[in-house]
Motif scaffolding. Structure first.
Motif, short mmCIF file in Angstrom:
data_model
loop_
_atom_site.label_atom_id
_atom_site.label_comp_id
_atom_site.label_asym_id
_atom_site.label_seq_id
_atom_site.Cartn_x
_atom_site.Cartn_y
_atom_site.Cartn_z
N GLY A 85 15.30 13.89 16.72
CA GLY A 85 15.20 12.49 17.11
C GLY A 85 13.84 12.07 17.58
N ARG A 86 12.84 12.96 17.43
CA ARG A 86 11.48 12.62 17.86
C ARG A 86 10.81 11.79 16.76
NH1 ARG A 86 9.43 18.58 19.29
NH2 ARG A 86 10.05 18.74 17.10
N ALA A 87 10.19 10.70 17.15
CA ALA A 87 9.61 9.76 16.19
C ALA A 87 8.09 9.90 16.14
CB ALA A 87 9.97 8.33 16.56
N SER A 88 7.55 9.67 14.96
CA SER A 88 6.10 9.67 14.78
C SER A 88 5.52 8.35 15.25
CB SER A 88 5.76 9.86 13.30
OG SER A 88 6.07 8.68 12.56
N GLU A 89 4.21 8.30 15.27
CA GLU A 89 3.56 7.01 15.45
C GLU A 89 3.81 6.15 14.22
OE1 GLU A 89 -0.54 7.63 16.20
OE2 GLU A 89 -0.22 8.67 18.11
N SER A 90 3.67 4.85 14.39
CA SER A 90 3.89 3.94 13.27
C SER A 90 2.83 4.13 12.20
CB SER A 90 3.88 2.50 13.77
OG SER A 90 4.16 1.61 12.72
N SER A 91 3.25 3.96 10.95
CA SER A 91 2.31 4.08 9.84
C SER A 91 1.35 2.90 9.82
CB SER A 91 3.09 4.09 8.52
OG SER A 91 3.67 2.81 8.29
N ALA A 92 0.32 3.02 9.01
CA ALA A 92 -0.48 1.84 8.69
C ALA A 92 0.41 0.87 7.91
CB ALA A 92 -1.70 2.24 7.85
N GLY A 93 0.24 -0.40 8.12
CA GLY A 93 1.11 -1.38 7.50
C GLY A 93 0.72 -1.71 6.07
N CYS A 94 1.65 -2.27 5.35
CA CYS A 94 1.36 -2.85 4.04
C CYS A 94 2.00 -4.23 4.00
CB CYS A 94 1.85 -1.98 2.88
SG CYS A 94 3.64 -1.86 2.70
N THR A 95 1.41 -5.11 3.22
CA THR A 95 1.84 -6.50 3.18
C THR A 95 2.14 -6.91 1.75
OG1 THR A 95 0.46 -7.01 5.10
CG2 THR A 95 1.18 -8.87 3.77
N ALA A 96 3.17 -7.74 1.57
CA ALA A 96 3.52 -8.23 0.24
C ALA A 96 4.14 -9.61 0.36
CB ALA A 96 4.50 -7.29 -0.46
N THR A 97 3.93 -10.42 -0.67
CA THR A 97 4.49 -11.78 -0.72
C THR A 97 5.35 -11.90 -1.97
OG1 THR A 97 2.52 -12.67 0.37
CG2 THR A 97 3.96 -14.24 -0.77
N PRO A 98 6.69 -11.91 -1.81
CA PRO A 98 7.55 -11.99 -2.99
C PRO A 98 7.39 -13.32 -3.72
CG PRO A 98 8.84 -12.23 -0.98
CD PRO A 98 7.46 -11.85 -0.56
N GLY A 99 7.66 -13.29 -5.01
CA GLY A 99 7.58 -14.51 -5.82
C GLY A 99 8.06 -14.22 -7.22
N PRO A 100 8.22 -15.26 -8.03
CA PRO A 100 8.67 -15.06 -9.40
C PRO A 100 7.73 -14.15 -10.17
CG PRO A 100 8.75 -17.38 -8.79
CD PRO A 100 8.02 -16.67 -7.69
N ARG A 101 8.30 -13.38 -11.04
CA ARG A 101 7.49 -12.45 -11.83
C ARG A 101 6.60 -13.22 -12.80
NH1 ARG A 101 9.78 -7.62 -15.78
NH2 ARG A 101 7.74 -6.81 -16.40
N VAL A 102 5.32 -12.83 -12.82
CA VAL A 102 4.36 -13.49 -13.70
C VAL A 102 4.27 -12.71 -15.01
CG1 VAL A 102 1.93 -14.10 -14.00
CG2 VAL A 102 3.04 -14.42 -11.78
N THR A 103 4.39 -13.41 -16.12
CA THR A 103 4.27 -12.79 -17.44
C THR A 103 3.28 -13.56 -18.29
OG1 THR A 103 6.11 -14.11 -18.34
CG2 THR A 103 6.67 -11.97 -17.37
N GLY A 104 2.79 -12.91 -19.32
CA GLY A 104 1.90 -13.58 -20.25
C GLY A 104 0.46 -13.59 -19.76
N THR A 105 -0.38 -14.21 -20.57
CA THR A 105 -1.81 -14.30 -20.29
C THR A 105 -2.12 -15.66 -19.68
OG1 THR A 105 -2.28 -12.86 -22.16
CG2 THR A 105 -4.11 -14.17 -21.31
N ALA A 106 -3.01 -15.67 -18.71
CA ALA A 106 -3.40 -16.94 -18.08
C ALA A 106 -4.15 -17.82 -19.08
CB ALA A 106 -4.27 -16.67 -16.87
N PRO A 107 -3.87 -19.10 -19.09
CA PRO A 107 -4.64 -20.01 -19.94
C PRO A 107 -6.06 -20.16 -19.42
CG PRO A 107 -3.12 -21.24 -18.54
CD PRO A 107 -2.84 -19.79 -18.31
N PRO A 108 -6.96 -20.73 -20.21
CA PRO A 108 -8.33 -20.94 -19.73
C PRO A 108 -8.37 -22.02 -18.65
CG PRO A 108 -8.02 -21.94 -21.88
CD PRO A 108 -6.78 -21.16 -21.61
N PRO A 109 -9.42 -22.06 -17.86
CA PRO A 109 -9.55 -23.12 -16.85
C PRO A 109 -9.67 -24.49 -17.50
CG PRO A 109 -11.09 -21.33 -16.44
CD PRO A 109 -10.54 -21.11 -17.81
N VAL A 110 -9.31 -25.51 -16.75
CA VAL A 110 -9.50 -26.88 -17.23
C VAL A 110 -10.99 -27.21 -17.18
CG1 VAL A 110 -7.22 -27.51 -16.36
CG2 VAL A 110 -9.25 -28.04 -15.01
#
Length: 206
Positions: A85-110
């Motif tokens: 039951g002995r716990a380690s120190e907390s890990s380094a964190g990681c961050t993520a932002t969920p969202g719809p899956r992106v597919t295909g190639t990006a179009p050119p800029p306007v």
């Protein structure tokens, strides 16, 4: 001579390493490296203004965090726990932002973005980008950072409710059918009640 006894160390396992977050649509997959002597792992999450809470306890090295809000940034930390039951120190964190899956190639800029100021609004026009499903418009007020203010499938956009005499900078990005996003366009600037500036801009009609 007195006998000196050194107590056994009560330290827990080593901290978790290799923590990684992978965002998906409405979920985040969290993975990490195994820790010698760990019997289980506790997963903690914070985000969306909430305090850090434990969300899982698992003997595995992967956790799928479900039913999340797309567009919200979440941070994760993992703690290793041994059989006593002995716990380690907390890990380094990681961050993520969920969202719809992106597919295909990006179009050119306007291109050829132009701003025209009139009273308390700005009219924007630009040349369309091949393969774009829609266009996302960004606006910055004064020296502020640009933020999205609207989307359109056309090549014209009107931004209302602007403050007279305040400078605004606009830019546009094109978005493909699968959500892939182009680089942001060049900026055009306008001060409502005055003349717009920037590449391709035209003087307002009087």
């Amino acid at each position: 001579a007195p006998c000196v006894v050194t107590a056994a160390s009560s330290d827990g396992p080593d901290p978790v390493g290799g923590l990684a977050c992978r965002a998906k649509d409405g979920k985040v997959d969290v993975t990490w490296d195994a820790v010698p002597g760990a019997a289980l792992y506790r997963v903690f999450r914070s985000g969306d203004g909430a305090v850090q809470l434990q969300i899982a306890e698992t003997a595995s090295r992967v956790h799928a965090d479900l039913a999340l809000v797309n567009g919200v940034s979440y941070q994760y930390d993992v703690v290793a726990v041994d059989a006593r039951g002995r716990a380690s120190e907390s890990s380094a964190g990681c961050t993520a932002t969920p969202g719809p899956r992106v597919t295909g190639t990006a179009p050119p800029p306007v291109s050829n973005l132009a701003c025209r100021g009139k009273n308390d609004k700005a009219d924007l026009t630009w040349s369309g980008a091949a393969g774009a499903a829609l266009y996302r418009v960004y606006r910055a007020e004064g020296t502020g950072a640009p933020t999205p203010v609207g989307e359109t499938t056309g090549t014209v956009f009107a931004s209302f409710g602007l403050a007279l005499g305040t400078p605004y900078a606009f830019s546009v990005e094109s978005v493909g059918p699968g959500g892939a996003v182009s680089a942001r366009s060049s900026v055009c600037s306008v001060t409502p009640g005055g003349r717009g500036t920037g590449a391709g801009n035209k003087a307002p009609r009087i």
